[in-house]
Design a protein around this motif. Structure first.
Motif, PDB file in Angstrom:
ATOM      1  N   PRO A 168     -66.908 -28.210  12.733  1.00  0.00           N
ATOM      2  CA  PRO A 168     -66.652 -28.132  11.279  1.00  0.00           C
ATOM      3  C   PRO A 168     -67.649 -27.197  10.602  1.00  0.00           C
ATOM      4  O   PRO A 168     -68.771 -26.990  11.091  1.00  0.00           O
ATOM      5  N   ARG A 169     -67.219 -26.630   9.493  1.00  0.00           N
ATOM      6  CA  ARG A 169     -68.091 -25.732   8.734  1.00  0.00           C
ATOM      7  C   ARG A 169     -68.193 -26.244   7.297  1.00  0.00           C
ATOM      8  O   ARG A 169     -67.519 -25.749   6.396  1.00  0.00           O
ATOM      9  N   PRO A 170     -69.038 -27.243   7.072  1.00  0.00           N
ATOM     10  CA  PRO A 170     -69.165 -27.780   5.707  1.00  0.00           C
ATOM     11  C   PRO A 170     -69.810 -26.761   4.778  1.00  0.00           C
ATOM     12  O   PRO A 170     -70.640 -25.954   5.195  1.00  0.00           O
ATOM     13  N   TRP A 171     -69.422 -26.817   3.529  1.00  0.00           N
ATOM     14  CA  TRP A 171     -69.957 -25.895   2.532  1.00  0.00           C
ATOM     15  C   TRP A 171     -70.284 -26.678   1.261  1.00  0.00           C
ATOM     16  O   TRP A 171     -69.385 -27.096   0.537  1.00  0.00           O
ATOM     17  N   ASP A 172     -71.559 -26.900   1.027  1.00  0.00           N
ATOM     18  CA  ASP A 172     -71.992 -27.710  -0.113  1.00  0.00           C
ATOM     19  C   ASP A 172     -72.730 -26.902  -1.167  1.00  0.00           C
ATOM     20  O   ASP A 172     -73.191 -27.459  -2.167  1.00  0.00           O
ATOM     21  N   GLU A 173     -72.893 -25.586  -0.958  1.00  0.00           N
ATOM     22  CA  GLU A 173     -73.613 -24.774  -1.922  1.00  0.00           C
ATOM     23  C   GLU A 173     -72.819 -24.652  -3.226  1.00  0.00           C
ATOM     24  O   GLU A 173     -71.617 -24.387  -3.202  1.00  0.00           O
ATOM     25  N   PRO A 174     -73.462 -24.839  -4.362  1.00  0.00           N
ATOM     26  CA  PRO A 174     -72.739 -24.683  -5.638  1.00  0.00           C
ATOM     27  C   PRO A 174     -72.387 -23.222  -5.890  1.00  0.00           C
ATOM     28  O   PRO A 174     -73.141 -22.312  -5.516  1.00  0.00           O
ATOM     29  N   GLU A 175     -71.239 -23.011  -6.507  1.00  0.00           N
ATOM     30  CA  GLU A 175     -70.783 -21.664  -6.856  1.00  0.00           C
ATOM     31  C   GLU A 175     -70.340 -21.666  -8.301  1.00  0.00           C
ATOM     32  O   GLU A 175     -69.507 -22.477  -8.705  1.00  0.00           O
ATOM     33  N   ALA A 176     -70.900 -20.751  -9.067  1.00  0.00           N
ATOM     34  CA  ALA A 176     -70.534 -20.669 -10.485  1.00  0.00           C
ATOM     35  C   ALA A 176     -70.650 -19.226 -10.947  1.00  0.00           C
ATOM     36  O   ALA A 176     -71.664 -18.558 -10.706  1.00  0.00           O
ATOM     37  N   TYR A 177     -69.599 -18.744 -11.583  1.00  0.00           N
ATOM     38  CA  TYR A 177     -69.571 -17.395 -12.138  1.00  0.00           C
ATOM     39  C   TYR A 177     -69.156 -17.503 -13.601  1.00  0.00           C
ATOM     40  O   TYR A 177     -68.258 -18.273 -13.952  1.00  0.00           O
ATOM     41  N   SER A 178     -69.813 -16.730 -14.438  1.00  0.00           N
ATOM     42  CA  SER A 178     -69.500 -16.783 -15.862  1.00  0.00           C
ATOM     43  C   SER A 178     -68.169 -16.120 -16.153  1.00  0.00           C
ATOM     44  O   SER A 178     -67.662 -15.315 -15.357  1.00  0.00           O
ATOM     45  N   LEU A 179     -67.624 -16.444 -17.311  1.00  0.00           N
ATOM     46  CA  LEU A 179     -66.371 -15.823 -17.738  1.00  0.00           C
ATOM     47  C   LEU A 179     -66.524 -14.315 -17.838  1.00  0.00           C
ATOM     48  O   LEU A 179     -65.639 -13.561 -17.414  1.00  0.00           O
ATOM     49  N   SER A 180     -67.659 -13.870 -18.373  1.00  0.00           N
ATOM     50  CA  SER A 180     -67.881 -12.431 -18.532  1.00  0.00           C
ATOM     51  C   SER A 180     -68.000 -11.732 -17.186  1.00  0.00           C
ATOM     52  O   SER A 180     -67.574 -10.582 -17.026  1.00  0.00           O
ATOM     53  N   HIS A 181     -68.540 -12.431 -16.173  1.00  0.00           N
ATOM     54  CA  HIS A 181     -68.682 -11.820 -14.847  1.00  0.00           C
ATOM     55  C   HIS A 181     -67.314 -11.608 -14.200  1.00  0.00           C
ATOM     56  O   HIS A 181     -67.034 -10.512 -13.679  1.00  0.00           O
ATOM     57  N   SER A 191     -68.292 -23.398 -12.878  1.00  0.00           N
ATOM     58  CA  SER A 191     -68.463 -23.167 -14.318  1.00  0.00           C
ATOM     59  C   SER A 191     -67.129 -23.057 -15.051  1.00  0.00           C
ATOM     60  O   SER A 191     -67.104 -22.892 -16.269  1.00  0.00           O
ATOM     61  N   GLY A 192     -66.019 -23.169 -14.339  1.00  0.00           N
ATOM     62  CA  GLY A 192     -64.713 -23.110 -14.986  1.00  0.00           C
ATOM     63  C   GLY A 192     -64.513 -24.277 -15.928  1.00  0.00           C
ATOM     64  O   GLY A 192     -64.713 -25.434 -15.532  1.00  0.00           O
ATOM     65  N   PRO A 193     -64.125 -24.051 -17.174  1.00  0.00           N
ATOM     66  CA  PRO A 193     -63.992 -25.140 -18.149  1.00  0.00           C
ATOM     67  C   PRO A 193     -62.913 -26.156 -17.795  1.00  0.00           C
ATOM     68  O   PRO A 193     -62.997 -27.316 -18.210  1.00  0.00           O
ATOM     69  N   LEU A 194     -61.901 -25.751 -17.013  1.00  0.00           N
ATOM     70  CA  LEU A 194     -60.832 -26.690 -16.640  1.00  0.00           C
ATOM     71  C   LEU A 194     -61.190 -27.517 -15.408  1.00  0.00           C
ATOM     72  O   LEU A 194     -60.419 -28.424 -15.031  1.00  0.00           O
ATOM     73  N   GLN A 195     -62.301 -27.177 -14.754  1.00  0.00           N
ATOM     74  CA  GLN A 195     -62.786 -27.920 -13.580  1.00  0.00           C
ATOM     75  C   GLN A 195     -61.803 -27.901 -12.407  1.00  0.00           C
ATOM     76  O   GLN A 195     -61.761 -28.824 -11.590  1.00  0.00           O
ATOM     77  N   THR A 196     -60.991 -26.863 -12.332  1.00  0.00           N
ATOM     78  CA  THR A 196     -60.032 -26.784 -11.237  1.00  0.00           C
ATOM     79  C   THR A 196     -60.717 -26.635  -9.878  1.00  0.00           C
ATOM     80  O   THR A 196     -60.193 -27.102  -8.863  1.00  0.00           O
ATOM     81  N   TRP A 197     -61.875 -25.984  -9.851  1.00  0.00           N
ATOM     82  CA  TRP A 197     -62.616 -25.818  -8.594  1.00  0.00           C
ATOM     83  C   TRP A 197     -63.053 -27.179  -8.059  1.00  0.00           C
ATOM     84  O   TRP A 197     -62.939 -27.451  -6.852  1.00  0.00           O
ATOM     85  N   LYS A 198     -63.522 -28.049  -8.939  1.00  0.00           N
ATOM     86  CA  LYS A 198     -63.940 -29.387  -8.506  1.00  0.00           C
ATOM     87  C   LYS A 198     -62.735 -30.222  -8.071  1.00  0.00           C
ATOM     88  O   LYS A 198     -62.833 -31.013  -7.135  1.00  0.00           O
ATOM     89  N   ILE A 199     -61.614 -30.035  -8.750  1.00  0.00           N
ATOM     90  CA  ILE A 199     -60.398 -30.740  -8.329  1.00  0.00           C
ATOM     91  C   ILE A 199     -60.003 -30.303  -6.923  1.00  0.00           C
ATOM     92  O   ILE A 199     -59.676 -31.141  -6.068  1.00  0.00           O
ATOM     93  N   MET A 200     -60.053 -28.998  -6.661  1.00  0.00           N
ATOM     94  CA  MET A 200     -59.714 -28.488  -5.344  1.00  0.00           C
ATOM     95  C   MET A 200     -60.641 -29.047  -4.284  1.00  0.00           C
ATOM     96  O   MET A 200     -60.209 -29.434  -3.191  1.00  0.00           O
ATOM     97  N   HIS A 201     -61.929 -29.112  -4.588  1.00  0.00           N
ATOM     98  CA  HIS A 201     -62.909 -29.585  -3.611  1.00  0.00           C
ATOM     99  C   HIS A 201     -62.850 -31.088  -3.405  1.00  0.00           C
ATOM    100  O   HIS A 201     -63.518 -31.610  -2.502  1.00  0.00           O
ATOM    101  N   ALA A 202     -62.083 -31.780  -4.226  1.00  0.00           N
ATOM    102  CA  ALA A 202     -61.874 -33.211  -4.007  1.00  0.00           C
ATOM    103  C   ALA A 202     -60.684 -33.477  -3.099  1.00  0.00           C
ATOM    104  O   ALA A 202     -60.428 -34.625  -2.729  1.00  0.00           O
TER     105      ALA A 202
END
Length: 364
Positions: free
Chosen positions: A196-209, A268-279
């Motif tokens: 397995p290749r677990p990935w626990d590092e946080p990832e966040a990009y700003s809207l402007s980026h 950093s997405g305001p809709l938290q879709t990334w966290k939903i995906m990771h769940a």
């Protein structure tokens, strides 16, 4: 199956990042490696252009709008980055329009789901360690969008009583994708379970980026620098104008673009879709959120194409009115000229014909 010519020798079927069993690999049989690789890339570009064009047409885009939408997607920055970083499996994202097209068409005719299943299988066989989970995640969000549409804002084409159809289509596509992928899925699953290749590092990009990756010209070839997902400011403006002109008709594309953009922002997405995906299972270890800009570019391009198509319609309306005006102006000019000639003849008759037609007066 073992591949001794790659990375000093690695598994072929069991390694999800290799292109074992990819249909385009057949091009390596009649041609040598450099020619075959170039032809494979060309094949993905052509199929991607056709898929984006079909998907644009499905969303009501015609004429130059559909052509520009297809080109804006396939020639966007992330695809051009592949020629720089060499990650050829990322060309699997060029098949994403076929996946979404088949999904949305299958709501009315389920057999269209086979188009999605075949496209997803090809993406997986092409070394789609990244493209497969990202596109599958986006499919899930599109399915939810379409269920909500039928429940909240039903129309004659999408009645409330058929709210379950997107769920049925998703299940149909999932089953057939699994069946088609079995020759490769089983060894890949065994490898992932053993290593397995677990990935626990946080990832966040700003809207402007993320916006700079999409709309600013490339200034650096860093992996996720500004311009590396370039679609251009013109595409963004055309997308916004399409929303202003026809907001009701654009809401599905707008929702898709917003969801993909939010996923690209990571945590950093305001809709938290990334966290939903990771769940969720299977996709909970997906990383490099910025790669969702592949899909942001697709939805922006289709929406921009719709704006361009509407502009074409307005221009056609103006041209038709200008043509009518010119014809009327020509008619008026002709009638005026004829009237002037008749007026001159009347005066001639009056002066030399004693007020009536008297040809002897004129001949005297």
């Amino acid at each position: 199956m073992w591949n001794p010519w790659f990375c000093g020798g690695i598994p072929a079927l069991a390694n999800i990042q290799t292109d074992a069993l990819s249909p385009d690999l057949l091009l390596t049989l009649p041609f040598d490696q450099p020619v075959a690789s170039a032809l494979r890339l060309l094949l993905f570009i052509v199929i991607g252009l056709e898929g984006a064009w079909q998907y644009a047409r499905h969303h009501g885009v015609h004429g130059w709008g559909a052509i520009i939408a297809a080109a804006a997607f396939v020639f966007s920055g992330r695809f051009m980055m592949i020629f720089w970083d060499g990650h050829l499996p990322f060309f699997g994202f060029a098949l994403a329009p076929w996946v979404f097209y088949g999904l949305e068409r299958s709501y009315e005719r389920l057999r269209w789901g086979l188009v999605s299943a075949v496209a997803m299988t090809w993406i997986f066989f092409n070394g789609g360690a990244v493209a497969t989970p990202l596109i599958a995640t986006m499919m899930g969000f599109l399915m939810v969008r379409d269920v909500v549409e039928r429940l909240v804002a039903p129309t004659e084409a999408t009645p409330r009583k058929s709210w379950y159809r997107p769920l049925v289509s998703m299940a149909f596509i999932g089953v057939f994708t699994l069946l088609l992928s079995l020759p490769r899925l089983v060894p890949v699953f065994q490898t992932l379970m053993a290593y397995p290749r677990p990935w626990d590092e946080p990832e966040a990009y700003s809207l402007s980026h993320i916006a700079s990756m999409l709309f600013l010209p490339p200034s650096s070839w860093q992996y996720y620098a500004a311009g590396t997902s370039y679609v251009g400011l013109g595409v963004g403006i055309a997308f916004v104008l399409a929303i202003v002109w026809r907001a009701r008709a654009m809401w599905k594309l707008l929702a898709a673009a917003v969801i993909a953009f939010d996923l690209a922002m990571g945590e950093s997405g305001p809709l938290q879709t990334w966290k939903i995906m990771h769940a969720l299972p299977v996709v909970h270890d997906v990383r490099a959120a910025f790669r969702f800009t592949f899909l942001v570019a697709l939805f922006l391009a289709i929406g921009a194409g719709r704006g361009i198509w509407w502009a074409e319609l307005q221009l056609a309306w103006v041209r038709a009115r200008v043509k009518t005006f010119r014809l009327e102006a020509d008619n008026i000019a002709r009638r005026t000229s004829e009237g002037l000639r008749l007026a001159s003849l009347r005066d001639l008759i009056y002066l030399f014909g004693d007020g009536y037609w008297n040809h002897s007066s004129l001949l005297a």
